[in-house]
Design a protein around this motif. Structure first.
Motif, PDB file in Angstrom:
ATOM      1  N   ALA A 249       0.829  -1.210   0.000  1.00 40.71           N
ATOM      2  CA  ALA A 249       0.000   0.000   0.000  1.00 40.71           C
ATOM      3  C   ALA A 249       0.863   1.260   0.000  1.00 40.71           C
ATOM      4  CB  ALA A 249      -0.926  -0.001   1.213  1.00 40.71           C
ATOM      5  N   LEU A 250       2.010   1.193   0.691  1.00 38.05           N
ATOM      6  CA  LEU A 250       2.900   2.356   0.761  1.00 38.05           C
ATOM      7  C   LEU A 250       3.427   2.729  -0.621  1.00 38.05           C
ATOM      8  CD1 LEU A 250       4.392   4.416   2.493  1.00 38.05           C
ATOM      9  CD2 LEU A 250       6.171   2.703   2.901  1.00 38.05           C
ATOM     10  N   SER A 251       3.686   1.733  -1.483  1.00 35.95           N
ATOM     11  CA  SER A 251       4.155   2.017  -2.844  1.00 35.95           C
ATOM     12  C   SER A 251       3.121   2.830  -3.614  1.00 35.95           C
ATOM     13  CB  SER A 251       4.446   0.712  -3.592  1.00 35.95           C
ATOM     14  OG  SER A 251       5.444  -0.035  -2.948  1.00 35.95           O
ATOM     15  N   HIS A 252       1.868   2.417  -3.541  1.00 37.42           N
ATOM     16  CA  HIS A 252       0.800   3.138  -4.243  1.00 37.42           C
ATOM     17  C   HIS A 252       0.570   4.521  -3.631  1.00 37.42           C
ATOM     18  CE1 HIS A 252      -0.438  -0.226  -6.780  1.00 37.42           C
ATOM     19  NE2 HIS A 252      -0.239  -1.012  -5.735  1.00 37.42           N
ATOM     20  N   GLU A 253       0.730   4.623  -2.320  1.00 31.51           N
ATOM     21  CA  GLU A 253       0.552   5.926  -1.669  1.00 31.51           C
ATOM     22  C   GLU A 253       1.595   6.927  -2.151  1.00 31.51           C
ATOM     23  OE1 GLU A 253       0.568   7.905   2.818  1.00 31.51           O
ATOM     24  OE2 GLU A 253       0.810   5.742   2.560  1.00 31.51           O
ATOM     25  N   MET A 254       2.840   6.469  -2.262  1.00 32.43           N
ATOM     26  CA  MET A 254       3.907   7.378  -2.687  1.00 32.43           C
ATOM     27  C   MET A 254       3.754   7.780  -4.152  1.00 32.43           C
ATOM     28  SD  MET A 254       7.307   6.223  -0.651  1.00 32.43           S
ATOM     29  CE  MET A 254       7.992   7.831  -0.956  1.00 32.43           C
ATOM     30  N   LEU A 255       3.173   6.907  -4.961  1.00 31.29           N
ATOM     31  CA  LEU A 255       2.980   7.247  -6.380  1.00 31.29           C
ATOM     32  C   LEU A 255       1.928   8.333  -6.556  1.00 31.29           C
ATOM     33  CD1 LEU A 255       3.196   3.815  -8.233  1.00 31.29           C
ATOM     34  CD2 LEU A 255       4.723   5.762  -8.495  1.00 31.29           C
ATOM     35  N   TYR A 256       0.820   8.251  -5.819  1.00 28.90           N
ATOM     36  CA  TYR A 256      -0.223   9.258  -6.044  1.00 28.90           C
ATOM     37  C   TYR A 256       0.052  10.567  -5.300  1.00 28.90           C
ATOM     38  CZ  TYR A 256      -2.818   8.663  -1.565  1.00 28.90           C
ATOM     39  OH  TYR A 256      -3.201   8.654  -0.251  1.00 28.90           O
ATOM     40  N   LYS A 257       1.022  10.556  -4.363  1.00 22.25           N
ATOM     41  CA  LYS A 257       1.345  11.787  -3.642  1.00 22.25           C
ATOM     42  C   LYS A 257       2.472  12.578  -4.293  1.00 22.25           C
ATOM     43  CE  LYS A 257      -0.315  10.857   1.019  1.00 22.25           C
ATOM     44  NZ  LYS A 257       0.031  10.739   2.454  1.00 22.25           N
ATOM     45  N   THR A 258       3.082  12.026  -5.338  1.00 20.87           N
ATOM     46  CA  THR A 258       4.175  12.721  -6.012  1.00 20.87           C
ATOM     47  C   THR A 258       3.786  13.014  -7.451  1.00 20.87           C
ATOM     48  OG1 THR A 258       5.201  10.613  -6.626  1.00 20.87           O
ATOM     49  CG2 THR A 258       5.926  11.620  -4.553  1.00 20.87           C
ATOM     50  N   ARG A 263       7.786   6.271 -11.138  1.00 22.78           N
ATOM     51  CA  ARG A 263       8.893   5.817 -10.299  1.00 22.78           C
ATOM     52  C   ARG A 263       8.770   6.346  -8.878  1.00 22.78           C
ATOM     53  NH1 ARG A 263      12.912   3.340 -13.036  1.00 22.78           N
ATOM     54  NH2 ARG A 263      12.699   3.358 -15.301  1.00 22.78           N
ATOM     55  N   ILE A 264       9.301   5.558  -7.950  1.00 19.91           N
ATOM     56  CA  ILE A 264       9.236   5.883  -6.529  1.00 19.91           C
ATOM     57  C   ILE A 264      10.621   6.275  -6.040  1.00 19.91           C
ATOM     58  CG2 ILE A 264       8.802   4.915  -4.231  1.00 19.91           C
ATOM     59  CD1 ILE A 264       6.765   3.055  -5.538  1.00 19.91           C
ATOM     60  N   ASP A 265      10.674   7.347  -5.250  1.00 19.35           N
ATOM     61  CA  ASP A 265      11.907   7.720  -4.560  1.00 19.35           C
ATOM     62  C   ASP A 265      12.127   6.681  -3.462  1.00 19.35           C
ATOM     63  OD1 ASP A 265      13.953   8.769  -3.085  1.00 19.35           O
ATOM     64  OD2 ASP A 265      13.098  10.767  -2.873  1.00 19.35           O
ATOM     65  N   TYR A 266      13.091   5.771  -3.708  1.00 19.33           N
ATOM     66  CA  TYR A 266      13.171   4.612  -2.832  1.00 19.33           C
ATOM     67  C   TYR A 266      13.784   4.916  -1.468  1.00 19.33           C
ATOM     68  CZ  TYR A 266      11.875  -0.238  -2.870  1.00 19.33           C
ATOM     69  OH  TYR A 266      11.199  -1.413  -2.643  1.00 19.33           O
ATOM     70  N   GLU A 267      14.551   5.951  -1.378  1.00 22.16           N
ATOM     71  CA  GLU A 267      15.084   6.327  -0.063  1.00 22.16           C
ATOM     72  C   GLU A 267      13.943   6.737   0.872  1.00 22.16           C
ATOM     73  OE1 GLU A 267      18.425   9.281   1.983  1.00 22.16           O
ATOM     74  OE2 GLU A 267      17.809   9.587  -0.084  1.00 22.16           O
ATOM     75  N   ALA A 268      13.029   7.582   0.370  1.00 22.75           N
ATOM     76  CA  ALA A 268      11.884   8.007   1.177  1.00 22.75           C
ATOM     77  C   ALA A 268      10.980   6.812   1.480  1.00 22.75           C
ATOM     78  CB  ALA A 268      11.112   9.106   0.446  1.00 22.75           C
ATOM     79  N   TYR A 269      10.825   5.927   0.509  1.00 20.52           N
ATOM     80  CA  TYR A 269       9.965   4.750   0.699  1.00 20.52           C
ATOM     81  C   TYR A 269      10.512   3.857   1.810  1.00 20.52           C
ATOM     82  CZ  TYR A 269       7.955   0.137  -0.194  1.00 20.52           C
ATOM     83  OH  TYR A 269       7.351  -1.083  -0.041  1.00 20.52           O
ATOM     84  N   ILE A 270      11.806   3.531   1.747  1.00 22.00           N
ATOM     85  CA  ILE A 270      12.391   2.620   2.732  1.00 22.00           C
ATOM     86  C   ILE A 270      12.352   3.235   4.126  1.00 22.00           C
ATOM     87  CG2 ILE A 270      14.550   1.543   3.460  1.00 22.00           C
ATOM     88  CD1 ILE A 270      15.191   1.050   0.533  1.00 22.00           C
ATOM     89  N   HIS A 271      12.657   4.523   4.223  1.00 23.50           N
ATOM     90  CA  HIS A 271      12.636   5.179   5.533  1.00 23.50           C
ATOM     91  C   HIS A 271      11.231   5.116   6.143  1.00 23.50           C
ATOM     92  CE1 HIS A 271      12.684   8.450   8.504  1.00 23.50           C
ATOM     93  NE2 HIS A 271      13.987   8.164   8.620  1.00 23.50           N
TER      94      HIS A 271
END
Length: 403
Positions: A249-258, A263-271
């Motif tokens: 769910a976090l992957s989809h959240e980061m996609l619609y908020k940017t 593509r996902i900023d993976y540093e922000a995702y992992i943190h």
């Protein structure tokens, strides 16, 4: 200008694909161009008292050049293309018959340039090459013919001079008008494309938002279902399952908020992922530090979700078994090696995970999931025994989605 635009778009309907619509507009533009030139030559013939045969000829040519847009209106697009080229040839021939080699070169250029534009597709096969080659052969013959013979209709030299001046001025005027119309159409087309792109982005964001919400509904249902369960082992299974769903769910959240929907900023995702795991599995007074060494790594969702699940499993195991007194550190280093290949080093500085115990638990769901997801990423995973604690080195590739 609006009338001109309407004529250019004559025959363009929602049923036509973009390729055919472009061809229809080109035919209409060249038909307008030919019609304007034929009208000019008719006016010049009237003003300069040309013989009646030339006036009748130019009048017939003027009417012939407007047939192509009418054919487009009735969805006869192939016939319209062929007729447009033939109209150009007729104008060329009429100019040559009246003026000789004085003015016909510009019409030869129109027809030979327009031919490939209008007919460069597979719908009429070899005939397109015949239609394109015809004016070249006619032009070569007429150039040779008029070296030895006068035009068929005798025109005074002064009339020829003024006809040439008027034609050239009109030629530049028509080119300017058509260029302006084409530029405006291009701007409108670009605006339409931009609006279409924005609507697609809005739709994609809404899709990612709904997927994320649906996954959260699933985790809420799991939480409700686990309330009545007293066995701690089953409670832990439900918690692990919720964490796995949350990582997706976090992957989809980061996609619609940017702004980047690919593509996902993976540093922000992992943190954010690890912070959420620590908060859900440890108390608020924990002293677990997160060390990330990830610089400008952006991954598509086909790679981000399986890699996020791998990180979720490894970090979950670290939080469960590695730390005494809730203190320690989790380290993740992720870097790009080349075009598609990446290297990730992930682990903790906890009490470690003996190899004998690891072999005994090889069939556990967590380790099985890590191995399968690593293969899905076309990679491999090895245990790094040189570092304190439990650490892994994972090579993987970015998965390119199939079109």
């Amino acid at each position: 200008m609006k009338i001109l635009t309407n004529i250019i778009n004559l025959g363009v309907t929602s049923q036509l694909d973009e390729h055919t619509s472009k061809r229809v507009r080109i035919v209409n533009q060249i038909s307008i161009f030919l019609f304007a030139l034929s009208i000019v030559q008719l006016v010049v013939a009237l003003l300069l008292s040309f013989p009646k045969v030339t006036i009748v000829l130019f009048l017939m040519v003027s009417f012939a050049s407007i047939i192509s847009p009418l054919l487009n209106k009735y969805e006869m697009t192939i016939a319209s293309r062929v007729f447009s080229i033939c109209s150009a040839y007729v104008i060329l021939l009429s100019q040559v018959l009246v003026f000789g080699p004085e003015l016909h070169i510009q019409f030869f250029l129109i027809s030979t340039v327009a031919g490939p534009l209008l007919l460069f597709d597979k719908e009429i096969g070899i005939w397109k090459w015949i239609l394109v080659a015809t004016p070249a052969l006619i032009w070569i013959y007429l150039e040779w013919h008029f070296v030895h013979s006068p035009p068929l209709v005798e025109i005074a030299p002064d009339a020829i001079f003024w006809a040439r001046i008027v034609h050239n001025l009109m030629l530049f005027t028509i080119i300017f008008v058509l260029f302006s119309t084409f530029t405006q159409q291009s701007r409108n087309h670009i605006e339409d494309i931009e609006q279409h792109r924005m609507s697609i982005e809005t739709l994609l964001k809404e899709i990612h938002h709904r997927i994320k919400n649906n996954l959260q509904v699933v985790t809420s249902l799991l939480a409700l279902q686990s309330i009545g369960i007293k066995e701690q082992k089953i409670q832990n299974l439900f918690k692990d399952l919720k964490n796995r769903i949350n990582s997706m769910a976090l992957s989809h959240e980061m996609l619609y908020k940017t702004d980047d929907l690919e593509r996902i900023d993976y540093e922000a995702y992992i943190h954010k992922l690890i912070t959420g795991l620590i908060c859900s599995m440890k108390d608020q007074e924990n002293e677990i530090d997160i060390h990330l060494n990830i610089k400008q790594v952006y991954l598509n969702i086909d790679t981000a979700i399986p890699l996020g699940l791998i990180i979720n499993e490894i970090v979950t195991n670290s939080l469960k078994y590695a730390f005494k007194n809730n203190s320690g550190s989790i380290t993740i280093c992720l870097r790009k090696l080349n075009h598609q290949n990446f290297l990730m080093e992930i682990g903790d500085n906890g009490i470690g995970f003996p190899i004998t115990e690891m072999k005994a638990k090889r069939r556990s769901l967590g380790l099985t999931l890590i191995q399968k997801l690593t293969r899905q990423l076309r990679g491999n995973i090895v245990r790094d025994t040189l570092k304190e604690g439990t650490n892994y080195i994972i090579h993987f590739q970015e998965i390119t989605p199939k079109s």
